[in-house]
Design a protein around this motif. Structure first.
Motif, PDB file in Angstrom:
ATOM      1  N   PHE A 170       1.160  -0.922   0.095  1.00  0.00           N
ATOM      2  CA  PHE A 170       0.077   0.008   0.101  1.00  0.00           C
ATOM      3  C   PHE A 170       0.366   1.235  -0.310  1.00  0.00           C
ATOM      4  O   PHE A 170       0.683   2.290  -0.632  1.00  0.00           O
ATOM      5  CB  PHE A 170      -0.570   0.380   0.878  1.00  0.00           C
ATOM      6  N   ASN A 171       1.537   1.045   0.678  1.00  0.00           N
ATOM      7  CA  ASN A 171       2.737   2.309   1.206  1.00  0.00           C
ATOM      8  C   ASN A 171       2.991   2.781  -0.957  1.00  0.00           C
ATOM      9  O   ASN A 171       3.348   4.186  -0.787  1.00  0.00           O
ATOM     10  CB  ASN A 171       3.715   2.500   1.854  1.00  0.00           C
ATOM     11  N   ALA A 172       3.402   1.822  -0.941  1.00  0.00           N
ATOM     12  CA  ALA A 172       5.160   1.493  -1.996  1.00  0.00           C
ATOM     13  C   ALA A 172       3.321   2.473  -3.209  1.00  0.00           C
ATOM     14  O   ALA A 172       3.376   2.945  -4.489  1.00  0.00           O
ATOM     15  CB  ALA A 172       5.144   0.488  -2.825  1.00  0.00           C
ATOM     16  N   ALA A 173       2.546   1.266  -3.459  1.00  0.00           N
ATOM     17  CA  ALA A 173       1.394   1.621  -5.191  1.00  0.00           C
ATOM     18  C   ALA A 173       0.941   3.053  -4.282  1.00  0.00           C
ATOM     19  O   ALA A 173       0.153   3.356  -5.801  1.00  0.00           O
ATOM     20  CB  ALA A 173      -0.100   0.664  -4.196  1.00  0.00           C
ATOM     21  N   ARG A 174       0.921   3.571  -3.682  1.00  0.00           N
ATOM     22  CA  ARG A 174       0.126   4.679  -3.510  1.00  0.00           C
ATOM     23  C   ARG A 174       1.160   6.405  -4.674  1.00  0.00           C
ATOM     24  O   ARG A 174       0.554   6.838  -5.538  1.00  0.00           O
ATOM     25  CB  ARG A 174       0.618   6.147  -2.648  1.00  0.00           C
ATOM     26  N   VAL A 175       1.982   5.425  -4.913  1.00  0.00           N
ATOM     27  CA  VAL A 175       2.515   6.360  -6.006  1.00  0.00           C
ATOM     28  C   VAL A 175       3.810   5.185  -6.772  1.00  0.00           C
ATOM     29  O   VAL A 175       4.850   4.534  -6.238  1.00  0.00           O
ATOM     30  CB  VAL A 175       3.788   7.748  -5.522  1.00  0.00           C
TER      31      VAL A 175
END
Length: 442
Positions: A170-175
């Protein structure tokens, strides 16, 4: 494979259909252009399509994020408001929803985005993939408003991600630049619906720079469009209001469009006479007449951009914004660089997303543009080293000349993102040549 009509079509090697982006600077001839109608069909395509896959939205990125000779995957059928929560003021949209089609449905449920970019052509998935943003020292990018998302990975696995489920993803997929998989649903943190007042005025660029602290303190959203080869800029302030909406205006006059058209026409006739050009540009302020606009927030943030262009944008630490802009303007003046598009100058609040341009620091975003019919390469190449001097991070959706070796030095949490990418897509199914270069994948 034969049970899926999209894949059957792919297997028959249909007529190739070229693709190009909004400005025309990026193009490709993919093996297939597919638009799955639902999640099951999308999963089958991801699992079985040969070669590389690149998701595509509205084509409004200027950088080469999309081009591929494999499969272009459109989420045009993944559109609309899916769910909402009145208590938390959160709403979930299909990831292919154009930003221009989110304001009205949100208003209908009493919600609104806290901030928006001045262009709303992008799809939601494309906007968060590139950390697209508006302006305002108290407001981060769209990506920072994401509270959950659904991702289809290279293996066809469907991950529902948030701060508690698959938190690292989730943290990575936001950008993500579209390098982790295909986002299908996005849940956003919103606020109650509201109206804005837009006020525009022309002032000397240097005076506006000297008053940056005042302008950003007294206005929720402030930016300026600096008129190159002149001493002036168009200053734009947006503030929340309870005043009634003003009558609709001609879209050609919104967001300084009429002012920009005057500058374009002037460039056609006096670009070979620098001093005359400066005098005439400086005197344009006497002909500009801007009326305040009041309306629903989503109607005021976004503007019609009818003139196509190519763009390079870097975000530098907020405290370096004025110095960086002054150097760019001095270079344009001293070298008499051929350009007429205004330079956009904005502020964005810090966030905590590994690959966000705003990770860990409040930033000033400075955008240089060139008309699509003019060569942008030499102009951007001349300006770009100034951004590097101030530790600028390039906007992922806009043109720049950096590769992974240079980029990773700008992002303290670079490895955090690349580890997630390697785990989700070890064979590079979602990479193209541009992504391989900027992410350092052989």
């Amino acid at each position: 494979m034969t049970g899926n009509p999209l894949l059957a079509e792919l297997a028959r090697a249909p007529r190739l259909i070229p693709w190009r982006n909004w400005s025309g600077a990026q193009s490709c001839l993919p093996l297939a252009r597919l638009a799955p109608k639902d999640l099951d069909e999308l999963v089958q395509v991801v699992r079985q399509a040969p070669g590389k896959i690149r998701p595509v939205g509205s084509g409004h990125s200027f950088s080469a994020l999309v081009p591929t000779d494999g499969t272009l995957l459109s989420l045009s059928f993944f559109s609309g408001l899916l769910d909402h929560d009145a208590a938390t003021l959160q709403a979930e949209f299909a990831a292919g929803t154009p930003m221009s089609r989110m304001g009205a449905p949100l208003k209908a449920i009493g919600q609104a985005l806290p901030n928006m970019a001045d262009i709303d052509y992008q799809t939601l998935a494309g906007a968060i993939a590139t950390s697209t943003h508006g302006t305002g020292v108290g407001f981060p990018s769209y990506s920072a408003q994401v509270r959950g998302l659904q991702l289809v990975t290279a293996s066809g696995e469907v991950l529902d991600c948030d701060s508690n489920r698959h938190a690292e993803v989730f943290n990575a997929a936001r950008v993500s630049l579209g390098a982790l998989g295909v986002a299908t649903r996005v849940r956003l943190q919103n606020r109650p619906a509201y109206r804005l007042r837009e006020r525009q005025w022309i002032a000397k660029t240097e005076e506006l720079l000297e008053d940056v602290a005042k302008n950003t303190r007294e206005n929720q959203h402030w930016e300026m469009l600096v008129v190159t080869h002149s001493d002036y800029a168009l200053s734009i302030a947006l503030n929340e209001t309870a005043d009634p909406a003003t009558p609709p205006t001609d879209p050609a006059q919104e967001g300084g469009n009429e002012f920009v058209s005057l500058i374009e026409n002037l460039d056609k006739y006096v670009s070979d006479f620098p001093e005359t050009r400066r005098v005439l540009l400086n005197n344009l302020r006497h002909f500009a007449n801007f009326q305040d606009r009041v309306g629903d927030s989503y109607e005021i943030y976004a503007n019609v951009r009818s003139v196509r262009f190519n763009e390079m944008e870097y975000s530098v630490p907020a405290e370096h914004g004025p110095a960086c802009l002054r150097e760019i303007l001095k270079l344009i003046r001293d070298k008499d660089l051929r350009t007429w598009f205004p330079i956009e100058y904005r502020y964005v609040r810090a966030d905590d997303i590994p690959l966000s341009m705003f990770e860990g620091r409040d930033s000033c975003s400075i955008s240089v543009h060139q008309h699509y019919g003019m060569d942008h390469h030499n102009f951007f190449a001349a300006v770009e080293p100034i951004f590097w001097k101030y530790a600028g991070r390039p906007h992922w959706g806009k043109l720049h000349g950096l590769n992974a070796r240079q980029l990773q030095a700008l992002y303290p949490r670079w490895r955090e993102f690349t580890q997630v990418r390697e785990a989700l897509d070890p064979t590079g199914k979602f990479l193209n040549a541009h992504l391989s270069s900027i992410l350092g994948v052989a």
